[in-house]
Design a protein around this motif. Sequence first.
Motif, PDB file in Angstrom:
ATOM      1  N   ASP A 101       0.823  -1.217   0.000  1.00  0.00           N
ATOM      2  CA  ASP A 101       0.000   0.000   0.000  1.00  0.00           C
ATOM      3  C   ASP A 101       0.855   1.265   0.000  1.00  0.00           C
ATOM      4  O   ASP A 101       0.411   2.302   0.464  1.00  0.00           O
ATOM      5  CB  ASP A 101      -0.945  -0.021   1.219  1.00  0.00           C
ATOM      6  CG  ASP A 101      -2.230   0.770   0.984  1.00  0.00           C
ATOM      7  OD1 ASP A 101      -2.766   0.715  -0.136  1.00  0.00           O
ATOM      8  OD2 ASP A 101      -2.688   1.449   1.927  1.00  0.00           O
ATOM      9  N   HIS A 127      -2.434   2.019  -5.907  1.00  0.00           N
ATOM     10  CA  HIS A 127      -2.555   3.456  -6.175  1.00  0.00           C
ATOM     11  C   HIS A 127      -2.210   3.755  -7.635  1.00  0.00           C
ATOM     12  O   HIS A 127      -1.138   3.383  -8.108  1.00  0.00           O
ATOM     13  CB  HIS A 127      -1.606   4.253  -5.291  1.00  0.00           C
ATOM     14  CG  HIS A 127      -1.974   4.230  -3.839  1.00  0.00           C
ATOM     15  ND1 HIS A 127      -1.504   3.281  -2.973  1.00  0.00           N
ATOM     16  CD2 HIS A 127      -2.789   5.033  -3.130  1.00  0.00           C
ATOM     17  CE1 HIS A 127      -2.008   3.516  -1.768  1.00  0.00           C
ATOM     18  NE2 HIS A 127      -2.784   4.555  -1.832  1.00  0.00           N
ATOM     19  N   THR A 146      -5.160  -2.911  -1.523  1.00  0.00           N
ATOM     20  CA  THR A 146      -3.941  -3.690  -1.729  1.00  0.00           C
ATOM     21  C   THR A 146      -4.176  -5.156  -1.369  1.00  0.00           C
ATOM     22  O   THR A 146      -3.568  -6.059  -1.948  1.00  0.00           O
ATOM     23  CB  THR A 146      -2.782  -3.081  -0.898  1.00  0.00           C
ATOM     24  OG1 THR A 146      -2.493  -1.781  -1.428  1.00  0.00           O
ATOM     25  CG2 THR A 146      -1.533  -3.928  -0.950  1.00  0.00           C
ATOM     26  N   ASP A 176     -10.763   0.027   2.795  1.00  0.00           N
ATOM     27  CA  ASP A 176     -10.588   0.796   1.557  1.00  0.00           C
ATOM     28  C   ASP A 176     -11.850   0.901   0.708  1.00  0.00           C
ATOM     29  O   ASP A 176     -11.915   1.753  -0.182  1.00  0.00           O
ATOM     30  CB  ASP A 176      -9.431   0.210   0.734  1.00  0.00           C
ATOM     31  CG  ASP A 176      -8.111   0.869   1.107  1.00  0.00           C
ATOM     32  OD1 ASP A 176      -8.014   1.412   2.230  1.00  0.00           O
ATOM     33  OD2 ASP A 176      -7.172   0.860   0.294  1.00  0.00           O
TER      34      ASP A 176
END
Length: 353
Positions: A101, A127, A146, A176
């Motif tokens: 992450d 990302h 992730t 997330d």
Amino acid sequence: MSPPAAEQPTEAEWAAAVSAITRLPADGRVLLICHVNPDGDALGSMLGFGLGLRRLGVRQLQATFPGRPEVPEPFRDIPGLDLLVPATEADPDPDLVICFDVAAVSRLGDLADRLDRAGAAIVLDHHASNTRFGGIHLVDPDAAATSVVVEKLLVRLGVPLDRGIAECLYIALATDTGSFRFDMTTPAVHEMAARLLATGIRPGEISRRIFDTRPFGAVRLYGDVLGRTQLEPLAAGGLGLVWTYATLDDLARHGQRPYTLEPLIDSVRCTAEADVSCVLKQVAEGEWAVSMRSKGPTDVSRVAVALGGGGHRLAAGFTGYGTAAEVVDAIRAELVRGAAESGNGPADLQDQD
Ligand code: 5GP
Ligand code: MN
């Protein structure tokens, strides 16, 4: 305009990651690192994968993150915590480093040197702003967390899910996806959640612990910080900006630790009149950890990257310097630039129905 199709990890990258792990010598030393101020995805992905490596027979295994070696209270029961060591005790030159992450080297703090010193480095991330540092990239910008990438790598390594691994990955996935509320909550996300729940983990108990428990002092602190929230309907090209800030003095007054402030952005971003929301969290005199969110039209990742940070289109952050007012000035200016570039000015808004 839809974003260009994100690049997925290639078969060669998956194979390189599997081989870097399976070819470790019997006494091979592995160092797992997640980003500074770890959230549920960072910690859950790292510790879940660590438990998987342990099942594979890896014995010389450490997990760590830069900065203060403090695990936020909500994560104090997460499985695999015994793998965790303070950054100061992390292996100086491991055979293999695996990052979780982490979108940019800056998020590794003082641990960044391990990338150069280790025999190999694998980066597991989701990302879009990932800077492609390290040697082997398993970066999937389409992944909701992730932990989605982690589960795929565990499958390729032949590691079955057990309750400990599943709880870690569930915490990561739930964090997330905003507890399965955000747009990236695809059928595949629910299918992964189903596989995790099938191990027997208790989602109600986990969610209460991770998201719905906080000390009374934090409730009073939220009152103070939310009470000074500002709404600027004309900012962000007329899409609206809502923001607030929390100082070290606020934390001290209510006897709270900095991580207590992390959920605050969720209360601020509810504001109907603003597309963009920000919370400035004072880290030191003249230094702020900034959280930004967008409901859709504004790409806050672009703003965060322009100001030295990173993140996702709808959730991003950076470190701001100066007074709170100066940091918000910088955000406002970047939002104006972004609105001008995307043609999202007030005139355009008037054209919409
Ligand atoms: P949060 O606001 O929850 O701390 O972070 C939202 C997103 O922005 C996360 O994906 C996080 O990785 C990213 N982010 C937050 N702060 C920073 C920062 O200072 N630098 C970078 N590169 N990314 C950040
Ligand atoms: Mn994440």
